[in-house]
Design an enzyme around this catalytic site. Structure first.
Site, PDB file in Angstrom:
ATOM      1  N   HIS B  82      -3.620 -19.642  -7.868  1.00  0.00           N
ATOM      2  CA  HIS B  82      -4.267 -20.017  -6.200  1.00  0.00           C
ATOM      3  C   HIS B  82      -3.414 -18.748  -5.120  1.00  0.00           C
ATOM      4  O   HIS B  82      -2.680 -17.713  -5.811  1.00  0.00           O
ATOM      5  CB  HIS B  82      -3.004 -20.791  -6.614  1.00  0.00           C
ATOM      6  CG  HIS B  82      -3.334 -21.267  -4.930  1.00  0.00           C
ATOM      7  ND1 HIS B  82      -4.098 -21.960  -3.787  1.00  0.00           N
ATOM      8  CD2 HIS B  82      -2.544 -21.203  -3.431  1.00  0.00           C
ATOM      9  CE1 HIS B  82      -3.909 -21.627  -2.227  1.00  0.00           C
ATOM     10  NE2 HIS B  82      -2.442 -21.401  -2.624  1.00  0.00           N
ATOM     11  N   ASP B 161      -2.131 -34.608   1.582  1.00  0.00           N
ATOM     12  CA  ASP B 161      -1.910 -32.583   2.140  1.00  0.00           C
ATOM     13  C   ASP B 161      -3.284 -32.347   2.749  1.00  0.00           C
ATOM     14  O   ASP B 161      -3.218 -31.618   3.397  1.00  0.00           O
ATOM     15  CB  ASP B 161      -2.545 -31.499   0.661  1.00  0.00           C
ATOM     16  CG  ASP B 161      -2.535 -30.789   0.968  1.00  0.00           C
ATOM     17  OD1 ASP B 161      -1.721 -29.998   1.492  1.00  0.00           O
ATOM     18  OD2 ASP B 161      -3.693 -29.714   1.066  1.00  0.00           O
ATOM     19  N   ARG B 168      -1.419 -28.430  10.175  1.00  0.00           N
ATOM     20  CA  ARG B 168      -0.669 -27.652  11.117  1.00  0.00           C
ATOM     21  C   ARG B 168      -1.642 -26.718  11.191  1.00  0.00           C
ATOM     22  O   ARG B 168      -0.267 -26.144  11.484  1.00  0.00           O
ATOM     23  CB  ARG B 168       0.101 -27.082   9.114  1.00  0.00           C
ATOM     24  CG  ARG B 168       0.681 -28.204   8.446  1.00  0.00           C
ATOM     25  CD  ARG B 168       1.399 -27.672   6.950  1.00  0.00           C
ATOM     26  NE  ARG B 168       2.062 -26.295   6.364  1.00  0.00           N
ATOM     27  CZ  ARG B 168       1.691 -25.931   6.146  1.00  0.00           C
ATOM     28  NH1 ARG B 168       0.974 -26.815   4.887  1.00  0.00           N
ATOM     29  NH2 ARG B 168       1.817 -24.450   4.885  1.00  0.00           N
ATOM     30  N   SER B 183       2.208 -27.958   0.382  1.00  0.00           N
ATOM     31  CA  SER B 183       0.735 -27.817   0.320  1.00  0.00           C
ATOM     32  C   SER B 183      -0.112 -27.167  -1.317  1.00  0.00           C
ATOM     33  O   SER B 183      -0.913 -28.218  -1.824  1.00  0.00           O
ATOM     34  CB  SER B 183      -0.089 -27.195   1.410  1.00  0.00           C
ATOM     35  OG  SER B 183      -1.221 -26.989   1.539  1.00  0.00           O
ATOM     36  N   LYS B 187      -1.268 -30.068  -4.893  1.00  0.00           N
ATOM     37  CA  LYS B 187      -2.934 -29.546  -4.663  1.00  0.00           C
ATOM     38  C   LYS B 187      -3.166 -29.116  -6.680  1.00  0.00           C
ATOM     39  O   LYS B 187      -4.147 -29.769  -6.889  1.00  0.00           O
ATOM     40  CB  LYS B 187      -3.142 -28.257  -4.108  1.00  0.00           C
ATOM     41  CG  LYS B 187      -4.457 -29.786  -3.221  1.00  0.00           C
ATOM     42  CD  LYS B 187      -5.108 -28.331  -1.958  1.00  0.00           C
ATOM     43  CE  LYS B 187      -3.723 -27.734  -1.885  1.00  0.00           C
ATOM     44  NZ  LYS B 187      -4.410 -27.116  -0.193  1.00  0.00           N
TER      45      LYS B 187
END
Lengths: 446, 446
Positions: B82, B161, B168, B183, B187
């Protein structure tokens, strides 16, 4: 300029420009900016505050989001009072007729109760028929003819405040000084008044428990009002226990009757006379506070204020027979006494919790949709400093919904702290008077 | 327990309990708690932070708001990467086939571009036919058969999320470490993976510009993941200028082709190999990073990664003819060169502004509803440290919507700082490697 950029700017502690505040408020009213963006901005303001200029700008934009009442046809000072909210605070019901009886116009736009504090509108509406939803032209006519009129916020007045206030209540952003200033002063200035007396409460039942924070709020309110040339003073009064004995709607209205007839609890009478004298002084009707109090006291004692109150009720479609014969009113279905479990002295009362329990009893609203039980309320028999014996009633509860159970009774009892000795120093009812030049001595109005 | 009480508790800097966080998230998903209350809580968290335990609880509750993919039928490590988001970051497109070609399963659920950063999904969807909306069973089947699959977040994965992230973005509450941790990790854990490599960007194009803040985020991410026994490392890499030369969608896909075929910009290749080697190491496929890099480099150079990429495109219904013959792709309607106006050296590039301008050119979205122009993008010809002569192209702009005007060209040019001397120290591409034990030397992967 986007909503997110403006939120971020305030989040980072920067000062918003007039055009940014203007854009945000107006785009919010048109629906271009969502509730969730407004609430994020409100929380950012809660943490980062606003400069004096930002607060003045916010107040002006909120005032101008709706109509400002025009009194140019009516000579003479128009003066109002605003309280930051307390428990058992029925002062407006007495003050409006009293000051009108003294020859000052009182155009009063009030709010409903929410949370632990009651609202003048709910109290008035407990009088059968009493109409607080008058259109502005009728409101103006009644002020002109009678001297006072008490209504609720209309669609035309400060729509920005109405929408923002509901959000603040739901998002824990009420206790922000610039937001309180903007909300109170925009609404009061939309009344078109010449002068304003603020009653800022101090103590555990007030918006700010701490005396320093309450004084800071009072100072900001008075200075912000001065930027608009609105003559304003703030009187700080004690809210470390309920005002008077009655807390609720109809019960408070009845206590107001007593004061309007020259009787009633001493604390309610004293706060009302002090606020009224300040209103007379700002209206130019009296030179000093003591002569203002001297002018008002006979109006309570000789029935003039009471007659003015009856006039107002009648003009606003209230059934005066319930006012003249309160025993006609439906009795509460349930009554329960909360008794002391020990001998001693009351050393403290949790006024905020009393207010919250009264709301749960039916006298207030948890959410704006809740219906109010006008018969619900409490009578506080023992106040701070009072001697109490085991088995004596501290409070009488009454309501017509679910009867209060043992757990509820225990919760009420635990609002009272009973000590073996009287409290060292009784707190003063009237604590401080503030105007734009700062704090002044309060000895002259005690 | 009411929403307001929970917001107030966090506003006042207190620690929320598991049941409070759980109530708030679930009541939000059912609609009992409104967007404006969630955004107020998010802003309160922005200011007051969350403890480690609160962050872990939030992450777990968000993960469990939807399905967690079950891979129990498939032996072998499932590893994902990520990135915290950058400009020109096309690494996922290369990394997924590369690591799958090395025998590690890569189940990758990616996001769309919003604001100044692009999104892997938009890049993939610029390939005609490429389907990122596969249901979970199909996703699992393709990972099993091919080794990698790249899809978008589905309704079933982390609904908490998905809804909170959109709020957000609109309320300037993205840059909060506990919210970022919740978040990203919720995920990624919903993918059911065994290990995770985080690429935390540092510099003006990153979520945190400051190296200290980026390292703090990396530390929190790694520690929070460790609380779930998810093997996680974080690689901090430079984002003080775009990664590679291409910024946009199809232009970045084409640059990814170059790297997958053994060529392409050196910085893209280096970051990809480092992240890939870390994935192999966490999967237990290699002992140290250098041998991981040594294992992966030939897969780029001999075409194995490229073949795996073609397999993925085909399996996800993409038209491979555009991948094999990119010249078939529709040409952008407009091309414009932004030339240097002075001789010198590039000493700085405003990567965030490059990303934002690229979005305005059509490559991204201002709001979630905007449509993306896949042909829109930029080629950055001069990077930090490069010599530049007056009149030489700094950037080539391309798009098929409104042609970029002179003002836009000036805005792009002013993203480049041209000095008379080369910058004193070139910033390092790979800055730091963090695992649960802290920072480690990066020399072994340079």
């Amino acid at each position: 300029m986007t909503a997110r950029e403006i939120i971020q700017k305030k989040r980072d502690g920067k000062t918003l420009t007039e055009s940014e505040i203007n854009f945000f408020i107006h785009a919010y009213l048109t629906g271009e900016i969502a509730d969730y963006q407004m609430s994020a901005l409100l929380m950012a303001i809660y943490f980062q505050g606003m400069s004096f200029d930002e607060t003045v700008t916010l107040t002006r934009i909120m005032r101008d989001s709706g109509e400002v009442v025009d009194w140019s046809h009516l000579p003479g000072a128009k003066v109002d009072k605003h309280s930051t909210g307390g428990v058992g605070d029925k002062v407006s019901l007495i003050l409006a007729p009293l000051v009108a009886a003294a020859g000052v116009y009182v155009p009063m736009i009030s709010g409903r109760g929410l949370g632990h504090t009651g609202g003048t509108l709910d109290k008035l509406e407990s009088i059968p028929g009493f109409n607080t939803r008058l259109p502005i032209p009728r409101f103006k006519k009644l002020v002109e003819e009678i001297g006072a009129c008490l209504i609720g916020q209309t669609e035309a007045i400060c729509p920005a405040d109405r929408r923002i206030y509901a959000l603040r209540d739901a998002t824990a952003t009420v206790q922000s000084i610039p937001l309180i200033c903007g909300s109170i002063l925009s609404k009061k200035m939309a009344e078109g008044i010449d002068a304003l007396v603020l009653n800022v409460k101090v103590g555990n039942g007030a918006i700010f428990e701490d005396a320093g924070a309450a004084e800071k709020l009072a100072t900001h309110l008075v200075r912000t009002a001065a930027a608009f040339n609105l003559r304003t003073v703030a009187l700080l009064t004690d809210m470390s226990q309920p005002l008077g004995a009655a807390v609720g709607n109809w019960v408070e209205v009845c206590e107001a009757f007593d004061v309007l007839k020259g009787g009633g609890p001493q604390d309610v009478r004293q706060v009302t006379l002090a606020l009224g004298a300040l209103m007379l002084q700002l209206a130019g009707k009296t030179k000093d506070l003591q002569s203002g109090v001297n002018q008002l006291r006979p109006l309570l004692d000789d029935g003039a204020a009471w007659q003015k109150f009856l006039e107002i009720v009648k003009a606003q479609q209230g059934d005066t027979s319930f006012v003249e014969y309160p025993e006609k009113y439906p009795a509460p279905k349930h009554r329960r006494e909360v008794k002391a479990e020990a001998d001693g002295y009351v050393t403290a009362i949790n006024a905020r919790e009393i207010g919250r329990l009264c709301m749960l009893l039916g006298a207030g609203r948890k959410t704006v949709e809740d219906k109010v039980d006008y018969t619900a309320g409490m009578f506080i028999h023992k106040k701070i400093g009072d001697r109490v014996r085991r088995g004596e009633p501290l409070v009488t509860l009454q309501s017509s919904g679910q009867p209060p159970d043992d757990e509820f009774e225990r919760a009420v009892r635990s609002c009272f702290t009973i000590g073996t000795r009287p409290p060292a120093t009784a707190s003063r009812l009237i604590q401080k008077l503030l105007d734009v030049n700062g704090a002044r001595s309060v000895s002259e109005i005690e």
